[in-house]
Motif scaffolding. Structure first.
Motif, PDB file in Angstrom:
ATOM      1  N   ARG A   6       0.832  -1.212   0.000  1.00 56.93           N
ATOM      2  CA  ARG A   6       0.000   0.000   0.000  1.00 56.93           C
ATOM      3  C   ARG A   6       0.862   1.256   0.000  1.00 56.93           C
ATOM      4  O   ARG A   6       0.576   2.227  -0.714  1.00 56.93           O
ATOM      5  N   GLN A   7       1.929   1.256   0.802  1.00 57.44           N
ATOM      6  CA  GLN A   7       2.826   2.416   0.835  1.00 57.44           C
ATOM      7  C   GLN A   7       3.481   2.643  -0.530  1.00 57.44           C
ATOM      8  O   GLN A   7       3.634   3.790  -0.967  1.00 57.44           O
ATOM      9  N   MET A   8       3.849   1.571  -1.190  1.00 51.99           N
ATOM     10  CA  MET A   8       4.486   1.699  -2.499  1.00 51.99           C
ATOM     11  C   MET A   8       3.522   2.276  -3.529  1.00 51.99           C
ATOM     12  O   MET A   8       3.873   3.167  -4.305  1.00 51.99           O
ATOM     13  N   MET A   9       2.279   1.787  -3.533  1.00 53.71           N
ATOM     14  CA  MET A   9       1.305   2.228  -4.530  1.00 53.71           C
ATOM     15  C   MET A   9       0.717   3.604  -4.229  1.00 53.71           C
ATOM     16  O   MET A   9       0.184   4.260  -5.117  1.00 53.71           O
ATOM     17  N   SER A  10       0.805   4.057  -2.984  1.00 51.62           N
ATOM     18  CA  SER A  10       0.231   5.357  -2.622  1.00 51.62           C
ATOM     19  C   SER A  10       1.227   6.504  -2.721  1.00 51.62           C
ATOM     20  O   SER A  10       0.898   7.623  -2.318  1.00 51.62           O
ATOM     21  N   MET A  11       2.422   6.252  -3.238  1.00 47.45           N
ATOM     22  CA  MET A  11       3.386   7.329  -3.408  1.00 47.45           C
ATOM     23  C   MET A  11       2.938   8.256  -4.527  1.00 47.45           C
ATOM     24  O   MET A  11       2.312   7.829  -5.498  1.00 47.45           O
ATOM     25  N   GLU A  12       3.244   9.546  -4.368  1.00 42.25           N
ATOM     26  CA  GLU A  12       2.755  10.569  -5.293  1.00 42.25           C
ATOM     27  C   GLU A  12       3.618  10.622  -6.552  1.00 42.25           C
ATOM     28  O   GLU A  12       4.234  11.643  -6.870  1.00 42.25           O
ATOM     29  N   LEU A  13       3.660   9.523  -7.255  1.00 39.74           N
ATOM     30  CA  LEU A  13       4.358   9.435  -8.528  1.00 39.74           C
ATOM     31  C   LEU A  13       3.412   8.773  -9.528  1.00 39.74           C
ATOM     32  O   LEU A  13       2.610   7.899  -9.172  1.00 39.74           O
ATOM     33  N   LYS A  14       3.506   9.143 -10.782  1.00 41.23           N
ATOM     34  CA  LYS A  14       2.526   8.711 -11.768  1.00 41.23           C
ATOM     35  C   LYS A  14       2.786   7.295 -12.254  1.00 41.23           C
ATOM     36  O   LYS A  14       1.881   6.482 -12.344  1.00 41.23           O
ATOM     37  N   THR A  15       4.022   6.966 -12.576  1.00 37.91           N
ATOM     38  CA  THR A  15       4.325   5.647 -13.136  1.00 37.91           C
ATOM     39  C   THR A  15       4.606   4.647 -12.030  1.00 37.91           C
ATOM     40  O   THR A  15       5.054   5.008 -10.924  1.00 37.91           O
TER      41      THR A  15
END
Length: 498
Positions: free
Chosen positions: A130-139
């Motif tokens: 969840r932490q990895m996917m919720s980072m404010e980066l597009k790709t």
């Protein structure tokens, strides 16, 4: 007094406005109570405490499983762990054969504590995803790179992977696989204990020390590189002279390290080997030991202490700023975390997944609003009313001068300290010459004043018949030419010295 009067006036105005708007903003007691509970649970400080207690319980559970409740699920072929060929070195489990038989006694199924630990680890793995996917980066690639750019995230993923690798080996019916699983779990537990250091960043006295430890580890890398050279420079020749030629084995490097590495810490067991050896080989080993102990204990250890002291002094100056950055990062981290700690964190994950599914795929308006509200909780928001704004403005008006005086006083002390430091530093020969030229400039101005007074006095005595010399250039131009000439001479001597 003026600030207090202003606060009283603002309070009266806000009370009047609140009386007019009570019917609009009044809420039911149950709803207000529920909002207060959710705000309390979602506070970063409360999340930090819950996660801290949860992590301590997790370490206690993990330690209990690996010490008292981790048994094989099949019959062992022998009473030794990692049994191999006769070339391998074994280490008996301590105490007696009874404890050995108990530790390798098979069970029909995994224990309850082991199952709870597995479920707990799975929830931690879901939280890392969840932490990895919720980072404010597009790709997705950018999110993965951004996630692994943080050191603690690398430790988390490594520890989770090691646990599930040990769990996989644990169910393979082989004594070597079971013992390998136990070794991996032991390493994994040590990593989880090291992971606890990140929680110390909330403490002002301990948080900056973590940054110092990280910088000292970088210093230690270069030190260990140099120390390794000296260890092998002494260990291999000394071992060959003491024990002669031996058959190759992968345990040979360990034996060499046992001779060389522990000498630095005072374990001089090699003296027992060469104490009565008066042959030429014994004298050579004796001289090598003297050289190694002199370089290792005196030179390298003191060099490491000096490097650590330099790092500590360099970071001690900015210790307050370091802790503020750590505190801000910790608040941001726990602001984005779910309100429930592991292992109950899977409830938050299920609720978040439900909101995302019904808001994006079912297109439900209620779920979409709830999902937006849920996402906004992870962002900073300024909650302030007119009354609080006026109180803050009144306090700033009353205490602004005192704060300005305090800040200017601190800046003045820092500038005085910097001036003292600048006075103590060593000047180069060029700077010394330039300072002397400036002194000559001041003396020249004084000399011209004295000469002018002297000529005026002589003219009063002798009359107007005394002729004054006519200067073709101004004094300032002559002095500039003198400075340029001195600079050319300085450059000439600098080039010759080079």
């Amino acid at each position: 007094d003026m600030a207090q009067c202003k606060l009283m006036e603002d309070e009266q105005e806000t009370l009047d406005s609140n009386v007019d708007n009570t019917s609009l903003i009044k809420k039911s007691g149950l709803k207000q109570y529920w909002e207060n509970i959710t705000k309390f649970i979602d506070a970063p400080y409360v999340k930090y405490l819950y996660n801290l207690y949860s992590h301590v319980i997790f370490l206690m559970l993990f330690s209990y499983v690996i010490l008292c409740d981790f048994f094989p699920l099949y019959e062992f072929q022998s009473d030794k762990c990692l049994l191999g060929t006769e070339e391998n070195l074994y280490q008996e489990i301590k105490n007696s054969n009874e404890s050995l038989r108990y530790s390798l006694h098979p069970r029909s199924r995994p224990s309850t504590t082991e199952l709870i630990l597995t479920l707990w680890m799975f929830t931690l793995f879901c939280e890392e995803i969840r932490q990895m996917m919720s980072m404010e980066l597009k790709t997705v690639n950018g999110k993965i790179l951004g996630y692994f750019s943080i050191f603690w995230n690398k430790l988390d993923i490594l520890s989770v992977i090691l646990f599930f690798l040990a769990l996989f080996l644990r169910y393979i019916q082989s004594s070597d696989c079971f013992c390998g699983a136990r070794i991996i779990l032991a390493i994994d537990l040590s990593i989880w204990f090291i992971r606890t250091l990140d929680m110390f960043s909330a403490i002002k006295r301990l948080g900056p020390k973590l940054v110092m430890i990280g910088e000292m580890v970088h210093d230690l890398k270069f030190f260990m590189l140099m120390l390794t050279v000296f260890i092998f420079a002494f260990g291999i020749p000394a071992y060959s002279l003491i024990y002669g030629v031996e058959e190759f084995s992968w345990h040979l490097p360990r034996s060499i390290l046992n001779i060389a590495y522990w000498q630095i810490f005072g374990e001089l067991e090699i003296l027992d080997e060469i104490e009565k050896n008066y042959a030429i080989s014994g004298y050579i080993v004796f001289l090598l030991l003297i050289s190694y102990m002199t370089v290792g204990n005196v030179l390298l250890i003191n060099l490491l202490i000096a490097m650590f002291s330099n790092t500590f002094n360099r970071l001690q100056v900015d210790i307050d700023c370091i802790w503020k950055f750590q505190h801000y990062s910790l608040v941001c981290y726990h602001l984005t975390r779910p309100c429930l700690p592991p292992p109950f964190i899977f409830i938050s994950h299920i609720w978040r997944g439900t909101l995302y599914f019904f808001s994006h795929y079912v297109q439900s308006k209620w779920f979409k609003l709830r999902y937006i509200k849920y996402k906004n909780k992870e962002k900073f928001s300024i909650v302030i009313d007119i009354r609080l704004i006026r109180n803050i403005e009144a306090i700033e008006d009353a205490l602004g001068n005192e704060v300005y005086y305090f800040v200017s006083k601190i800046d003045r002390k820092q500038s005085d300290h910097q001036m003292d430091f600048d006075e103590e530093k060593i000047s180069s020969p060029q700077e010394i010459v330039l300072n002397k030229i400036k002194i000559l400039e001041y003396q020249q101005d004084d000399m011209f004043e004295y000469l002018e007074c002297l000529m005026n006095g002589i003219r009063k005595i002798g009359g107007d018949d005394i002729e004054m010399p006519k200067r073709s250039r101004r004094d300032s131009e002559l002095f500039c030419m003198l400075i340029e000439l001195c600079l050319i001479i300085i450059e000439f001597y600098s080039i010759e010295e080079f």
